[in-house]
Design a protein around this motif. Structure first.
Motif, mmCIF file in Angstrom:
data_model
loop_
_atom_site.group_PDB
_atom_site.id
_atom_site.type_symbol
_atom_site.label_atom_id
_atom_site.label_comp_id
_atom_site.label_asym_id
_atom_site.label_seq_id
_atom_site.Cartn_x
_atom_site.Cartn_y
_atom_site.Cartn_z
ATOM 1 N N ALA A 28 0.807 -1.212 0.000
ATOM 2 C CA ALA A 28 0.000 0.000 0.000
ATOM 3 C C ALA A 28 0.843 1.265 0.000
ATOM 4 C CB ALA A 28 -0.925 0.010 1.221
ATOM 5 N N VAL A 29 2.167 1.139 0.060
ATOM 6 C CA VAL A 29 3.028 2.314 0.121
ATOM 7 C C VAL A 29 3.883 2.367 -1.137
ATOM 8 C CG1 VAL A 29 4.703 3.573 1.526
ATOM 9 C CG2 VAL A 29 3.086 2.020 2.620
ATOM 10 N N PRO A 30 3.424 2.997 -2.212
ATOM 11 C CA PRO A 30 4.173 2.971 -3.464
ATOM 12 C C PRO A 30 5.428 3.820 -3.454
ATOM 13 C CG PRO A 30 2.247 4.373 -3.672
ATOM 14 C CD PRO A 30 2.152 3.716 -2.332
ATOM 15 N N GLN A 31 5.478 4.850 -2.634
ATOM 16 C CA GLN A 31 6.653 5.709 -2.552
ATOM 17 C C GLN A 31 7.040 5.875 -1.086
ATOM 18 O OE1 GLN A 31 8.406 7.229 -4.981
ATOM 19 N NE2 GLN A 31 7.159 6.566 -6.710
ATOM 20 N N ALA A 32 8.330 5.837 -0.824
ATOM 21 C CA ALA A 32 8.799 6.060 0.541
ATOM 22 C C ALA A 32 8.786 7.554 0.833
ATOM 23 C CB ALA A 32 10.211 5.514 0.702
ATOM 24 N N SER A 33 8.219 7.927 1.985
ATOM 25 C CA SER A 33 8.109 9.347 2.313
ATOM 26 C C SER A 33 9.103 9.789 3.370
ATOM 27 C CB SER A 33 6.682 9.653 2.808
ATOM 28 O OG SER A 33 6.375 8.844 3.924
ATOM 29 N N ALA A 34 9.618 8.864 4.150
ATOM 30 C CA ALA A 34 10.617 9.188 5.160
ATOM 31 C C ALA A 34 11.636 8.078 5.134
ATOM 32 C CB ALA A 34 9.966 9.282 6.532
ATOM 33 N N ALA A 35 12.883 8.411 4.777
ATOM 34 C CA ALA A 35 13.826 7.347 4.480
ATOM 35 C C ALA A 35 15.242 7.865 4.511
ATOM 36 C CB ALA A 35 13.495 6.770 3.105
ATOM 37 N N PRO A 36 16.248 6.977 4.377
ATOM 38 C CA PRO A 36 17.632 7.434 4.272
ATOM 39 C C PRO A 36 17.829 8.386 3.102
ATOM 40 C CG PRO A 36 17.565 5.075 4.687
ATOM 41 C CD PRO A 36 16.159 5.499 4.439
ATOM 42 N N ALA A 37 18.807 9.265 3.240
ATOM 43 C CA ALA A 37 19.145 10.183 2.154
ATOM 44 C C ALA A 37 19.503 9.389 0.905
ATOM 45 C CB ALA A 37 20.315 11.071 2.572
ATOM 46 N N THR A 38 18.918 9.781 -0.216
ATOM 47 C CA THR A 38 19.034 8.999 -1.441
ATOM 48 C C THR A 38 19.606 9.856 -2.564
ATOM 49 O OG1 THR A 38 17.080 7.741 -0.759
ATOM 50 C CG2 THR A 38 17.758 7.554 -3.066
ATOM 51 N N PRO A 39 20.637 9.387 -3.252
ATOM 52 C CA PRO A 39 21.171 10.146 -4.391
ATOM 53 C C PRO A 39 20.137 10.234 -5.511
ATOM 54 C CG PRO A 39 22.688 8.400 -3.707
ATOM 55 C CD PRO A 39 21.389 8.157 -3.006
ATOM 56 N N SER A 40 20.373 11.123 -6.456
ATOM 57 C CA SER A 40 19.527 11.207 -7.646
ATOM 58 C C SER A 40 19.997 10.173 -8.658
ATOM 59 C CB SER A 40 19.602 12.608 -8.266
ATOM 60 O OG SER A 40 19.073 13.572 -7.375
ATOM 61 N N PHE A 41 19.045 9.421 -9.193
ATOM 62 C CA PHE A 41 19.350 8.395 -10.178
ATOM 63 C C PHE A 41 18.562 8.654 -11.442
ATOM 64 C CE2 PHE A 41 19.967 6.132 -6.096
ATOM 65 C CZ PHE A 41 21.263 5.672 -6.279
ATOM 66 N N GLY A 42 19.094 8.186 -12.555
ATOM 67 C CA GLY A 42 18.346 8.165 -13.796
ATOM 68 C C GLY A 42 17.498 6.913 -13.864
ATOM 69 N N PRO A 43 16.867 6.661 -15.011
ATOM 70 C CA PRO A 43 15.969 5.511 -15.125
ATOM 71 C C PRO A 43 16.677 4.168 -15.187
ATOM 72 C CG PRO A 43 16.113 6.681 -17.215
ATOM 73 C CD PRO A 43 16.824 7.520 -16.215
#
Length: 379
Positions: A28-43
């Motif tokens: 039920a949670v398609p996107q994480a809203s609170a999480a470890p710092a995440t780099p920017s990625f491409g596809p």
């Protein structure tokens, strides 16, 4: 409210269901809203890690696992996080190869339970490009165990499954692929997919086994009994049975076999092409997926080879001829007196019936191949 409290408030909305049941449901949670710092990625993203159980004992902390533990500590505060385990303790465990982490959250502690839900939701969330389980794949995780449940990359479609054994209610177990443990996945390589690591296959008696990944990866049995020949190319594995049946699988080492043809004397794989020389010496090639149709090529074939762009044959009369491009191109004769042909890139190699070797480099209309000073034998 501090950043950590904001994060916990978001994660605790899931806590009621978590403590009420041993089942952990994250769909039920398609996107994480609170999480470890995440780099920017491409596809571009890594594939799902295959299951590769511990088969050596070298309990040295691997750098990818160390970095992941540091990331968790930075996000959630310091928790105990054991990576290695002595060789004599317990059974098979990736801890003995330094590519597993036990990170201590306690399911009975509401704050720990909320943080555990937070990191697991983050790992299994879909990213902005529609990549499912994105961080799990980017980190090169193989499976996780938490609160009597297991989630495995090689069984991603099954989701969380019951786990029998240590209940893992006071820690999450993370097992990494060798690529993740050695920092070769996109999380560690500035968003570039890890280079494809070739497969190694062996024929033991009449059974085929294949490994992929590092040289310490375990062997996975592929097909047992009655194998005359096998080949691997990219994500494909082909086997020719002693009864003349060709079967090919495409994808992970755990995919099912797809029958291709009967009455086969020889075959080759090259990119998305499969070529067969039948027992009646006719040659057919298909291009595309495993369910593509065969395109007839030529008869009276004694030997053949193919690449993703070329098909070469030696006829029973000793003529070496090659076509380039799509499957419907015309044949371009190369030389006579041939016994064997090999193709590689822009090169055509021919072993003549008198044992001499000739090679040409360039297009099919380049000057005829030069005669080697030495004789050659088939290998």
């Amino acid at each position: 409210m501090t950043k950590k409290n904001l994060r916990l408030a978001a994660a605790k909305s899931l806590l009621g269901a978590l403590v009420a049941s041993t089942a952990l449901t994250l769909a039920a949670v398609p996107q994480a809203s609170a999480a470890p710092a995440t780099p920017s990625f491409g596809p571009a993203i890594d594939g799902y890690a295959a299951y590769d159980a511990q088969d050596t004992c070298d309990p040295v902390e691997r750098p990818g696992v160390v970095e992941f533990r540091a990331l968790l500590n930075q996000t959630y505060g310091a928790h105990d996080g054991g990576i290695t385990r002595a060789c004599h303790i317990g059974g098979v465990s990736e801890h003995k190869e330094g590519r597993a982490l036990d990170y201590h959250f306690d399911i009975t502690n509401p704050e720990d339970a909320a943080e555990a839900a937070d990191v697991l939701n983050w790992l299994l969330a879909t990213d902005q490009y529609g990549n499912k389980h994105a961080m799990f794949r980017r980190l090169g995780l193989m499976y996780v165990i938490w609160n009597r449940q297991i989630w495995s990359a090689n069984k991603a479609e099954q989701g969380w499954q019951p786990y029998v054994g240590d209940p893992h209610t006071n820690h999450i177990h993370f097992s990494f692929s060798w690529a993740g443990a050695l920092k070769q996945t996109t999380w560690f390589t500035s968003g570039q997919p890890a280079p494809t690591i070739g497969r190694i296959g062996i024929l033991q008696g009449s059974a085929v086994s294949v490994k992929e990944g590092g040289l310490y990866a375990g062997w996975t049995n592929q097909y047992g009994g009655g194998i005359a020949k096998f080949e691997t190319d990219g994500d494909r594995i082909g086997v020719l049975t002693t009864g003349g049946d060709l079967l090919v699988k495409d994808g992970t080492l755990y995919e099912g076999w797809v029958p291709q043809a009967g009455g086969v004397a020889d075959f080759h794989l090259a990119g998305d092409r499969i070529g067969i020389r039948r027992t009646d010496r006719t040659l057919a090639v298909k291009e595309g997926d495993l369910y593509a149709t065969w395109t007839e090529q030529i008869g009276d074939v004694a030997d053949f080879d193919l690449t993703p762009s070329r098909i070469g044959v030696v006829t029973t009369g000793g003529l070496a001829t090659v076509k380039e491009g799509n499957l419907f191109q015309q044949w371009v004769n190369q030389l006579g007196g041939a016994a064997d042909i090999e193709l590689a890139g822009n090169r055509v190699g021919v072993r003549r019936g008198d044992g001499t070797l000739a090679v040409k480099d360039g297009d099919l209309y380049a000057p005829g191949p030069s005669r080697s000073a030495a004789s050659a034998t088939s290998t």
